[in-house]
Design a protein around this motif. Structure first.
Motif, PDB file in Angstrom:
ATOM      1  N   ASP A 183       0.816  -1.220   0.000  1.00 36.41           N
ATOM      2  CA  ASP A 183       0.000   0.000   0.000  1.00 36.41           C
ATOM      3  C   ASP A 183       0.845   1.264   0.000  1.00 36.41           C
ATOM      4  O   ASP A 183       0.344   2.345  -0.328  1.00 36.41           O
ATOM      5  N   LEU A 184       2.120   1.161   0.394  1.00 41.06           N
ATOM      6  CA  LEU A 184       3.000   2.322   0.336  1.00 41.06           C
ATOM      7  C   LEU A 184       3.334   2.691  -1.107  1.00 41.06           C
ATOM      8  O   LEU A 184       3.648   3.838  -1.409  1.00 41.06           O
ATOM      9  N   VAL A 185       3.282   1.699  -1.986  1.00 45.42           N
ATOM     10  CA  VAL A 185       3.552   1.938  -3.411  1.00 45.42           C
ATOM     11  C   VAL A 185       2.252   2.137  -4.173  1.00 45.42           C
ATOM     12  O   VAL A 185       2.129   3.056  -5.000  1.00 45.42           O
ATOM     13  N   TYR A 186       1.287   1.266  -3.909  1.00 50.91           N
ATOM     14  CA  TYR A 186      -0.021   1.325  -4.576  1.00 50.91           C
ATOM     15  C   TYR A 186      -1.105   1.470  -3.502  1.00 50.91           C
ATOM     16  O   TYR A 186      -1.610   0.467  -2.985  1.00 50.91           O
ATOM     17  N   PRO A 187      -1.430   2.693  -3.125  1.00 47.05           N
ATOM     18  CA  PRO A 187      -2.432   2.904  -2.069  1.00 47.05           C
ATOM     19  C   PRO A 187      -3.743   2.184  -2.372  1.00 47.05           C
ATOM     20  O   PRO A 187      -4.277   2.275  -3.478  1.00 47.05           O
TER      21      PRO A 187
END
Length: 889
Positions: free
Chosen positions: A326-330
């Motif tokens: 989720d840090l890359v693709y929320p």
């Protein structure tokens, strides 16, 4: 420095003790040890070891050999074996020529197959530290995407595009990470460009886009011929050319021109040439002609790679990445369609199937296994053929071998002599095989669709393999006759007792076993070749549900240019129909989820198409619902018969009852306009047509059809003409009057469809060639066996003639014996070839059914030349005068 425990390498001491005469050993070994200790003190142990080895090998000379007298006796004896072998080889010119031809072509074919298999198995292994490089992939829905998407897709800025790269490089296990997109990839647009410089214009394609230049160089090191990596990737809007591109752009004397720093114009953008690199090897999973280093990658995603630090493992990295996704693709972890992020080792990419948007066709392991099996089969045929011919060649030398035994030759002497002859004859083929491999490797590579040069077949490794194959061929093939004739008694060699032995072993013997094995392999190869041909013929003639003859397509840059070009082409009498988008013959791409409104079952195999109505007309696809567009309807949503039957089964209605119902595509996607998914009213159902390869079953097609499209990337034309070159020039002129930025690149639909089965077609051609070689080799071996049998039974044949048997009757008795062996071979080959072909067919959803009658037909094809060969040889013996034969016996 005192090194009391220093001692020279043990293996060198043992080697010295092995060859050195006992009378000289003590003195020589003492001097060498004293010199070793002195050198170890002054120069160190490493240098002392090297000098000691040099001294030991310096004493490896005849005067120091142990039991030198025995060596003096052995060397002339071996020279005699060699001379006798050479004399016999030269004396029997016919057998020598047949053996040389068979061995040369058979072993050369085996080596070429080996080069191909090695080429495939070493994909990406030329990349330094390839064992530490991995690609990151996305398992989404039920498919695995080889590129990683950007968070905002085409609207992603530089920070968004680099988010995954920056996140990966924070891991302590990761040394560096990069990403790129080749323009020739499915997500790269497959565009071509006009490049302008110095008042010239060239067509350029196959560009690699990246905004991680130095990281790309660290993961996939390129050899710079001009410039340096640091200078070439310093800043953006830079171009790095391959050597081939530099020759195309600036000519063969590009090195003499000052091209570094030169500015070129591409689509009104200025870019600077900052380097020239060596061409990319062919057996890596990516390819490009030039690199563009710029701020943004012009795509919705990129192929992403990471390089681990030494000793680091990939599993913890991917596990942590999935935890922190989720840090890359929320919001990724909350997406019900997502599965997980995956990785694949660099050297496994070429063999990993069932993925989307791969850069190059993957290798089918089943095909490679079949090629490997065929290589071994061909080698076995070569060995059995050589053995058969050796047995035949030695048949008329039995009296000679008997005389050698009378004169004192031991069985081992006879066996060794025959082995030397077999090995020597095999090794004589070395330069001929070497020449054939050198000359035909490029043509073989072209046949298999790979880049191979003659020099690749002449490397030290390939030469050693060739030498080893020939040596083993001579050794294995000469072993049976050498042992057999070496162990036979003098009386047997002179003819006494032969009849008894032959009567016992008439049917169950080694030579008959060789014939069965040989023709099992030949019939198997012929059968598989026939099966492949029939399958490819089935694919060529199967009704695909659309017209492919006379259809061409090419790229267009947007709906506005498409409309202008369509208006021009519509006036050409050769143009029968014009359409936009939806060209069949595509590789499988991402499939969407869909469901009927008010149902709970969601399917995930939907392929969405956006086409202009003219596409149906250009492809000859019947579209009854499209008549509504004649009445003014601008857009329609259609589904194919496969989709209708699936959805109707879920709803419990007839397929036609779906017309007017609402279908929801991507029902998991929450959006502001519709809530969840995108609703589409089904306007009609069309018959199935094979949009993808016949390797796949009928796919669900969800089609948005437009009377006039505002978006176009491909124009499709159906042409009727008797002069194709002139017609294509007219189309090209019309294209250039509208499109000035993008080169004209036209493709026939038939050629596109053929590309889908290129690997299978090449397999069929190769199998056919190998089958012909196998048949020729088998017939040569059979000629040897028949001549041997006819020679050994000529006394029997003469007596039968005296007793009234006709020549035809004698020939028929021989035919029955060999046809029985062929029948046994056919029975063995039937299950083997059908199983192997069924394995090959697993990659096709639509295919023929293996028929054992094909194997029977292959056996008949193999039997016909066998019958002719037997008739010729037996007739020669049967026509001899019985008196002359019996007198000689």
């Amino acid at each position: 420095m005192n090194l009391p425990d220093s001692h020279p390498p043990r293996w060198l001491d043992r080697f010295l003790e092995w060859f050195c005469d006992e009378d000289l050993l003590e003195e020589i070994q003492g001097d060498l040890h004293e010199a070793y200790h002195d050198r170890a003190q002054h120069f160190g142990r490493a240098r002392a070891n090297r000098l000691f080895a040099a001294d030991v090998f310096r004493f490896f000379k005849p005067y120091a050999f142990e039991k030198y007298s025995r060596a003096k006796q052995f060397l002339p004896m071996f020279d005699n074996y060699f001379k006798v072998a050479l004399r016999n080889i030269l004396h029997r010119k016919a057998f020598t020529a047949i053996n040389l031809i068979g061995l040369t072509f058979g072993v050369s074919a085996v080596l070429l197959i080996g080069l191909f298999v090695k080429y495939e198995l070493t994909y990406d292994m030329a990349v330094p530290d390839h064992d530490r490089i991995h690609r990151v992939m996305n398992h989404y829905r039920d498919q695995v995407y080889t590129p990683m998407y950007f968070q905002d897709y085409y609207q992603s800025g530089r920070d968004a595009q680099l988010r995954l790269i920056n996140h990966l490089t924070r891991y302590e296990e990761v040394e560096t990470a990069c990403h790129f997109v080749p323009s020739e990839s499915a997500i790269g647009g497959r565009d071509q460009y006009y490049v302008e410089f110095d008042g010239k214009q060239v067509v350029a394609k196959n560009v690699l886009y990246t905004n991680t230049g130095l990281a790309f160089q660290a993961v996939f090191p390129q050899r710079f011929l001009l410039g340096t990596p640091e200078g070439a990737f310093a800043g953006f809007d830079k171009i790095i050319l391959t050597e081939s591109a530099a020759k195309d752009w600036f000519g063969s004397r590009w090195r003499n021109q000052d091209i570094l720093g030169k500015t070129v114009t591409i689509r009104e953008e200025m870019l600077e040439i900052t380097g020239v690199i060596a061409d990319v090897p062919d057996n890596v999973h990516y390819t490009f002609d030039w690199i563009v280093h710029q701020q943004l990658i012009p795509s919705w995603g990129a192929y992403t790679y990471l390089k681990l630090r030494p000793e680091a493992e990939i599993e913890p990295v991917i596990a942590r990445l999935n935890q922190e996704v989720d840090l890359v693709y929320p919001g990724y972890s909350e997406d019900v369609l997502r599965k997980e992020l995956l990785s694949v080792a660099l050297t496994d990419i070429h063999f990993t199937g069932d993925t989307l948007y791969e850069l190059k066709p993957i290798a089918n392991k089943a095909y490679l296994s079949i090629f490997g099996i065929v290589g071994w089969v061909l080698l076995l045929i070569v060995w059995t053929n050589y053995t058969n011919l050796s047995i035949a060649m030695y048949a008329d030398r039995q009296k000679e071998l008997g005389m050698r035994k009378v004169l004192g030759a031991l069985p081992s002497d006879i066996s060794f002599q025959l082995l030397v002859e077999a090995v020597l004859l095999a090794l004589i083929c070395f330069p001929f095989c070497w020449g054939i491999v050198y000359l035909y490797t490029p043509y073989f590579g072209e046949l298999m669709g790979i880049e191979l040069s003659g020099s690749q077949g002449l490397t030290l490794g390939a030469s050693l393999v060739l030498f080893g194959i020939l040596f083993l061929t001579g050794l294995f093939s000469g072993l049976y006759p050498a042992i057999t004739y070496g162990r036979r008694s003098m009386l047997h060699l002179f003819g006494e007792g032969r009849k008894k032995i032959l009567a016992i072993s008439r049917h169950l013997n080694f030579r008959n076993a060789l014939v069965v094995v040989q023709f099992t392999m030949v019939i198997g190869l012929l059968s598989i070749t026939s099966f492949i041909y029939l399958q490819m013929e089935y694919i060529q003639t199967k009704d695909l549900g659309f017209q492919k003859e006379g259809v061409v397509y090419f790229g267009v840059d947007g709906g506005e240019k498409y409309a202008r070009l369509k208006a021009v082409l519509a006036g050409f009498p050769e143009v029968q129909a014009i359409g936009a988008n939806g060209v069949p013959g595509s590789d499988m791409y991402n499939q969407m989820t869909y469901k009927m409104k008010d149902t709970d079952v969601t399917l995930s195999d939907g392929t969405q198409l956006y086409v202009e109505r003219g596409t149906f007309e250009a492809l000859g696809i019947a579209c009854e619902p499209c008549r509504q567009m004649d009445e003014g309807k601008a857009q329609m949503f259609l589904i194919n018969r496969t989709a209708a039957e699936k959805l109707a089964k879920i709803k419990g209605v007839e397929p036609e009852a779906l017309i007017g119902e609402t279908l929801i595509s991507e029902p998991e996607w929450e959006n502001e306009e519709f809530g969840y998914g995108i609703p589409e009213t089904i306007d009609g159902i069309i018959d199935d047509f094979k949009y993808f390869s016949l390797k796949y079953p009928n796919q669900t097609l969800l089609i948005n059809a437009y009377a006039e499209t505002e978006w176009a990337e491909t124009m499709i034309l159906r042409l009727q003409t008797d002069n194709w070159p002139e017609t294509m020039e007219k189309v090209k002129s019309a294209y250039k009057s509208v499109e000035t930025v993008r080169p004209f690149d036209v493709t026939f639909l038939e050629a596109r469809l053929d590309q889908l089965y290129q690997t299978e077609r090449r397999s069929g051609i190769l199998m056919a060639v190998l089958s012909v070689i196998a048949i020729i080799l088998a017939l040569m071996g059979l000629a040897g066996i028949v001549s041997y049998v006819a020679f050994s039974r000529q006394k029997e044949i003469s007596i039968r003639k005296i007793l009234g048997a006709s020549v035809s009757h004698i020939m028929m008795s021989f035919q029955r014996e060999f046809l029985l062996l062929l029948g046994i071979a056919a029975l063995i080959a039937t299950p083997l070839s059908m199983s192997l072909f069924s394995w090959w067919l697993e990659s096709f959803a639509y295919h023929i059914e293996p028929n054992p009658l094909i194997v029977g037909l292959a056996g008949l094809v193999a039997a016909l030349p066998v019958i002719g060969l037997i008739l010729i040889w037996v007739r020669r013996v049967a026509n001899k005068e019985p008196v002359e034969v019996l007198r000689s016996e």
